[in-house]
Design an enzyme around this catalytic site. Structure first.
Site: not given
Length: 273
Positions: A95-97
């Site tokens: 998700a690369k949050r």
């Protein structure tokens, strides 16, 4: 899932393969498009055909968000199917949050509590208070973007700050974070030559290594510089496996491609011993 359980799976399956479930409806076999949920049906078939060869699956969340509520439902069904039928498999929400603390907390709740992923990829640019909310879930893993496989990685990640490359600063500083033992790191397979220096900083951490296959990364080179006493690698392949065929034999074709990588990994593990 803790690290010990992951290592046990690696040696049991003689594999450290992670399969990326990046589902593009323009690429899936056309006969699936007639079904109510072609994304989930595609994933289910791929998972069933490859679960004995892979220790991890990594849905790229963008490929589900792009289809709105239907895509999110497909993601939910996919992770539920994995957790119910193959609970020994390590799951990664790609998700690369990463945002201010209260926002990161909500991201963490979404993926760890609601969807029940084992781990999530996180962007470290905003620093400690954007990462630690993920690390507060002690039974979950946070996979920090360190040195990525794309060409744009050279824009910032390898630039020197006070004589040290930015990605090295990121890794060094992250070691001081709360519950840092549950950190893993993304290091692209196309940056294999950097792995020996990275291992000097984090000798014991697991590395998620994308870029083997379609992006040109070399498995042997990655293992030469990156493998550690617990293996410490999850090698991800997405397009090279899941789109091995666009015909009705797509699941078997994916299994054949996964088997090729698994056999190479088995040889590496035997040599390591």
């Amino acid at each position: 899932m803790n690290t010990k359980e992951l290592v046990e799976q690696i040696y049991k399956k003689k594999s450290f393969l992670c399969i990326g479930l990046d589902v593009d409806l323009n690429k899936v076999p056309k006969h699936l498009l007639k079904l109510d949920d072609p994304i989930f049906e595609f994933n289910k078939a791929i998972i069933d055909a490859t679960q004995h060869l892979a220790v991890a699956y990594k849905p790229n969340i963008a490929f589900y968000e792009a289809y709105g509520i239907k895509g999110w439902k497909s993601l939910e069904k996919t992770i539920t199917y994995l957790n119910t039928n193959y609970p020994e498999v390590f799951t990664i929400a790609d998700a690369k949050r990463g945002d201010i603390g209260n926002t990161s907390t909500m991201y963490a709740k979404a993926f760890f509590e609601d969807l029940q992923f084992d781990s999530i990829t996180v962007a470290p640019y905003m620093g400690k208070d954007s990462v630690e909310p993920f690390l507060s879930f002690e039974d979950k893993h946070t996979i920090l973007l360190a040195l990525t496989s794309n060409q744009g990685a050279f824009d910032f990640q390898t630039k020197k700050i006070e004589g040290k490359e930015l990605y090295k600063n990121v890794i060094e500083i992250s070691k001081s974070y709360h519950n840092a033992q549950n950190l893993m790191y993304v290091v692209g397979a196309t940056k294999a030559e950097y792995l020996s220096e990275i291992r000097g900083i984090i000798p014991d951490s697991f590395l998620l290594v994308p870029g083997v296959g379609a992006q040109g990364g070399n498995l042997q080179e990655v293992c030469k510089y990156g493998i550690n006493d617990q293996v410490g690698l999850l090698i991800n392949s997405s397009r090279g496996i899941i789109y091995a065929s666009d015909a009705e034999d797509y699941a078997q074709a994916a299994a054949n491609k996964a088997l090729e990588l698994q056999k190479q990994m088995e040889e590496i593990l035997l040599f390591k011993k």
